[in-house]
Design an enzyme around this catalytic site. Structure first.
Site, short mmCIF file in Angstrom:
data_model
loop_
_atom_site.label_atom_id
_atom_site.label_comp_id
_atom_site.label_asym_id
_atom_site.label_seq_id
_atom_site.Cartn_x
_atom_site.Cartn_y
_atom_site.Cartn_z
N LYS A 1 0.85 -1.19 0.00
CA LYS A 1 0.00 0.00 0.00
C LYS A 1 0.88 1.23 0.00
O LYS A 1 1.45 1.63 1.01
CB LYS A 1 -0.94 0.06 1.22
CG LYS A 1 -2.05 1.10 0.96
CD LYS A 1 -2.58 1.77 2.19
CE LYS A 1 -1.72 2.83 2.79
NZ LYS A 1 -1.54 4.06 1.97
N GLY B 1 6.99 4.69 8.35
CA GLY B 1 6.23 5.94 8.47
C GLY B 1 6.39 6.53 9.85
O GLY B 1 7.41 6.31 10.52
N SER B 2 5.38 7.25 10.28
CA SER B 2 5.49 7.97 11.55
C SER B 2 5.39 7.02 12.74
O SER B 2 4.76 5.96 12.66
CB SER B 2 4.40 9.03 11.64
OG SER B 2 3.13 8.42 11.62
N THR B 3 5.98 7.41 13.84
CA THR B 3 5.95 6.59 15.05
C THR B 3 4.52 6.44 15.56
O THR B 3 4.12 5.36 16.03
CB THR B 3 6.89 7.20 16.11
OG1 THR B 3 8.23 7.10 15.60
CG2 THR B 3 6.82 6.47 17.43
N GLY C 1 2.90 3.85 13.52
CA GLY C 1 3.55 2.58 13.85
C GLY C 1 2.91 1.93 15.07
O GLY C 1 2.67 0.72 15.10
N GLU D 1 9.75 0.66 10.61
CA GLU D 1 10.84 1.63 10.42
C GLU D 1 10.21 3.00 10.65
O GLU D 1 9.45 3.47 9.81
CB GLU D 1 11.38 1.56 8.99
CG GLU D 1 12.02 0.24 8.61
CD GLU D 1 13.29 -0.06 9.37
OE1 GLU D 1 13.85 0.87 10.00
OE2 GLU D 1 13.71 -1.22 9.36
N CYS E 1 13.92 9.92 7.23
CA CYS E 1 13.84 9.48 8.62
C CYS E 1 15.20 9.47 9.30
O CYS E 1 15.30 9.70 10.50
CB CYS E 1 13.17 8.12 8.72
SG CYS E 1 13.87 6.92 7.58
N GLU F 1 10.33 15.00 15.48
CA GLU F 1 10.70 14.85 14.06
C GLU F 1 9.94 15.91 13.25
O GLU F 1 8.72 15.94 13.26
CB GLU F 1 10.34 13.45 13.57
CG GLU F 1 10.82 13.21 12.15
CD GLU F 1 10.54 11.79 11.66
OE1 GLU F 1 9.38 11.35 11.70
OE2 GLU F 1 11.51 11.12 11.23
P1 NAI Z 1 2.02 8.46 8.12
O1 NAI Z 1 2.78 7.63 9.07
O2 NAI Z 1 0.58 8.76 8.41
O3 NAI Z 1 2.04 7.76 6.65
C1 NAI Z 1 2.86 6.70 6.27
C2 NAI Z 1 2.02 5.59 5.63
O4 NAI Z 1 1.14 5.05 6.60
C3 NAI Z 1 1.13 6.04 4.46
O5 NAI Z 1 1.10 5.02 3.48
C4 NAI Z 1 -0.23 6.15 5.11
O6 NAI Z 1 -1.30 5.98 4.21
C5 NAI Z 1 -0.19 4.99 6.09
N1 NAI Z 1 -1.13 5.09 7.21
C6 NAI Z 1 -1.60 6.22 7.81
N2 NAI Z 1 -2.47 5.89 8.78
C7 NAI Z 1 -2.56 4.53 8.80
C8 NAI Z 1 -3.31 3.60 9.58
N3 NAI Z 1 -4.11 3.99 10.55
N4 NAI Z 1 -3.14 2.28 9.34
C9 NAI Z 1 -2.31 1.87 8.37
N5 NAI Z 1 -1.60 2.70 7.59
C10 NAI Z 1 -1.72 4.02 7.80
O7 NAI Z 1 2.81 9.80 7.90
P2 NAI Z 1 2.26 11.25 7.40
O8 NAI Z 1 1.01 11.59 8.12
O9 NAI Z 1 2.19 11.22 5.93
O10 NAI Z 1 3.43 12.24 7.87
C11 NAI Z 1 3.40 12.85 9.14
C12 NAI Z 1 4.76 12.81 9.80
O11 NAI Z 1 5.18 11.47 9.97
C13 NAI Z 1 5.88 13.46 9.03
O12 NAI Z 1 5.95 14.83 9.25
C14 NAI Z 1 7.08 12.75 9.57
O13 NAI Z 1 7.53 13.34 10.76
C15 NAI Z 1 6.57 11.38 9.86
N6 NAI Z 1 6.94 10.44 8.78
C16 NAI Z 1 8.04 9.69 8.96
C17 NAI Z 1 8.46 8.86 7.97
C18 NAI Z 1 9.68 8.04 8.17
O14 NAI Z 1 10.15 7.41 7.23
N7 NAI Z 1 10.22 7.99 9.36
C19 NAI Z 1 7.77 8.76 6.68
C20 NAI Z 1 6.58 9.56 6.60
C21 NAI Z 1 6.21 10.38 7.63
#
Ligand code: NAI
Ligand code: MG
Length: 496
Positions: free
Chosen positions: A194, A247-249, A252, A269, A303, A400
């Site tokens: 996804k 993605g975000s903590t 996670g 991660e 990240c 972050e």
């Molecule tokens: P996010 O963690 O919401 O998105 C990452 C992925 O998770 C996307 O594919 C999203 O559709 C999916 N996702 C979101 N909610 C979910 C749920 N309840 N169940 C399953 N999957 C879900 O990150 P977002 O909102 O785009 O970014 C916000 C902050 O998160 C950023 O400012 C950054 O600080 C952090 N982030 C960190 C990343 C990393 O690689 N460490 C990558 C992306 C965001």
């Protein structure tokens, strides 16, 4: 500007032609299909704020269909009994395909995510090595023979987990999709990917290219869609054996809760707030150049970015002046222009988020060395922003930000650097700069992070494990640990 003798513009034109041809659907069981709901969502170019296209929007009904397809493929003789050497060849064919399409994939990534073309080209090129690295592993996923007396034979098999759900973010999508696919497939699993709703196009194009290599249908499935619907359905699904999430903590933690439905395996991660520690005895110019690259690269949406620059007190002013000077040369603008170093952030929401941290830094009493000017014109741009004399307890040093914002924090000595460097809930990466060999090794041992560098920052190698201490995650990608993360052990006793 649209002169096709300019390679960047030629790649852009080719990518746009693919984007505009329509038909951006879900890949389930080898077929590209509309979402069961018939819904679609918009894809936006963050450099221009213009709509690029629509993509089919998966939700739980499509997840159900993909799980059936992935299960069938997992159990099909064409995949389950494929010889490891044939699997190696399959992954090598994918690597070759990507290599033939580097410029096109990079241009699609750049249009969808906003990253400068040169950065996207680097990411796509890295994915070629990643597929080749994992291709080599297929025939090396070894079991063991356990010592026993002569009346028994005890041995182990390392077997694939089954259907793996993979949820990736938008920051470097082609790299994320490739790591996840290659790792899972080399161990014999099948996959439901996804991609992020904010940047899903290279996942679709990569899957099209993979389909051209004749991978059996259902081995990879791709479901563009939103996190709260498609993502959550995948994490909760009783028919999914593992979730790998980047993605975000905060999300996670939600994935972990959702995965309790069937106790599926989980690897995570997550975020980071990496300490990048520069001692006065370091090659300061090299350290500064690297420090700027790590916080500005991909507009800080990385990240493992080195967002806390710890500088020994005696060189704090000198270093922060030079950092500001160099960061100011990171020109923002059209991702396809040759002199652009900095692209936009992914979305208006992300820009708001980053701006709120820049405000918090000023209110918290950090001194603003560079940046702080609003971008006029289209695109979600934020220019490089440098705070110095930051205290590690401030919000800008603890949370972050995911934007080109650096906190320069003074420290006294080795102990102080380690104490402050470790004073964070994250533990993804860290670096130390010094000419003193003993000090370098002492400090990397004391820093609590999964990947560390001495006298460099951010370089990667697929053979080098990547993953977090503390709240930066569970498990490792890359290296031998990642093979363990996509297999399980079966132990067998034979009575002779
Ligand atoms: P996010 O963690 O919401 O998105 C990452 C992925 O998770 C996307 O594919 C999203 O559709 C999916 N996702 C979101 N909610 C979910 C749920 N309840 N169940 C399953 N999957 C879900 O990150 P977002 O909102 O785009 O970014 C916000 C902050 O998160 C950023 O400012 C950054 O600080 C952090 N982030 C960190 C990343 C990393 O690689 N460490 C990558 C992306 C965001
Ligand atoms: Mg986009």
């Amino acid at each position: 500007m649209t002169n096709s003798s300019n390679p960047a513009q030629a790649a852009r034109a080719k990518a746009l032609a693919w984007i505009l041809q329509g038909g951006k659907r879900l890949l389930i069981g080898g077929q590209w299909i509309e979402a069961a709901s018939g819904k679609t969502f918009e894809v936006i170019n963050p450099a221009t704020e213009e709509r690029l296209c629509h993509v089919a929007e998966a939700d739980s009904a499509d997840v159900d269909a993909a799980v059936i397809a992935a299960r069938k493929a997992f159990e099909a003789p064409s995949w389950a009994t494929l010889s490891p050497h044939a699997r190696t060849r399959a992954l090598l064919r994918i690597a070759d395909k990507i290599e033939q399409h580097i410029d096109e994939l990079a241009a699609i990534e750049s249009l969808d995510n906003g990253m400068p073309l040169w950065f996207a080209q680097g990411a796509v090129t890295a994915t070629v090595d990643i597929f080749r690295y994992y291709a080599g592993w297929c025939s090396k996923v070894l079991g063991t023979t356990i010592p026993s007396d002569g009346s028994t034979l005890i041995y182990t098999l390392r077997e694939p987990l089954g259907v793996c759900g993979q949820i990736i973010p938008w920051n470097v999508p082609i790299l994320m999709a490739s790591i996840k696919f290659a790792n899972a497939l080399c161990c014999g699993n099948t996959v439901i990917l996804k991609p992020a709703e904010l940047a899903c196009l290279t996942s679709i194009r990569l899957a099209e290219l993979i389909q051209e290599t004749d991978l059996p249908p259902g081995v990879i499935n791709v479901l563009p869609g939103f996190g709260a619907t498609a993502g959550a359905a995948l994490a909760q699904h009783l028919g999914v054996d593992k979730i790998a999430f980047t993605g975000s903590t905060a999300i996670g933690k939600q994935i972990v809760r959702d995965a309790t439905s069937n106790l599926k395996k989980v690897t995570l991660e997550l975020g980071g707030k990496a300490p990048n520690v520069v001692f006065a005895d370091a090659d300061i110019e090299k350290a500064v150049q690297s420090a700027v690259k790590t916080f500005c690269g991909n507009s800080g949406q990385v990240c493992s970015a080195g967002t806390r620059l710890f500088v020994q007190e005696s060189i704090h002013d000198q270093v922060s002046e030079r950092v500001a000077q160099l960061a100011a040369t990171w020109k923002a603008g059209d991702p396809f222009a040759a002199d652009t170093k900095l692209g936009p952030l992914i979305s208006a929401k992300q820009r708001e988020r980053v701006w709120s941290y820049i405000g918090a830094g000023q209110e918290g009493g950090a001194s603003l060395r560079l940046g702080g000017n609003a971008w006029s014109g289209a695109g979600y741009f934020v220019e490089p922003t440098v705070f110095d004399n930051v205290r590690n307890g401030m919000r800008i040093a603890q949370e972050e930000i995911f934007g080109p914002v650096l906190s320069i924090i003074p420290f006294k000595d080795e102990d102080d650097a380690v104490l402050q460097g470790n004073d964070t809930s994250y533990g993804l990466s860290a670096a130390v700069w010094t000419r003193d060999v003993s000090r370098a090794h002492k400090v990397v041992r004391a820093l609590k992070a999964g990947r560390l560098w001495i006298n460099t920052f951010g370089e990667s190698d697929p053979a080098m494990a990547f993953g977090g201490y503390k709240q930066s995650g569970w498990g490792r990608e890359f290296g031998q640990e990642s093979i363990e993360a996509y297999t399980q052990t079966k132990s067998i006793m034979v009575r002779m």
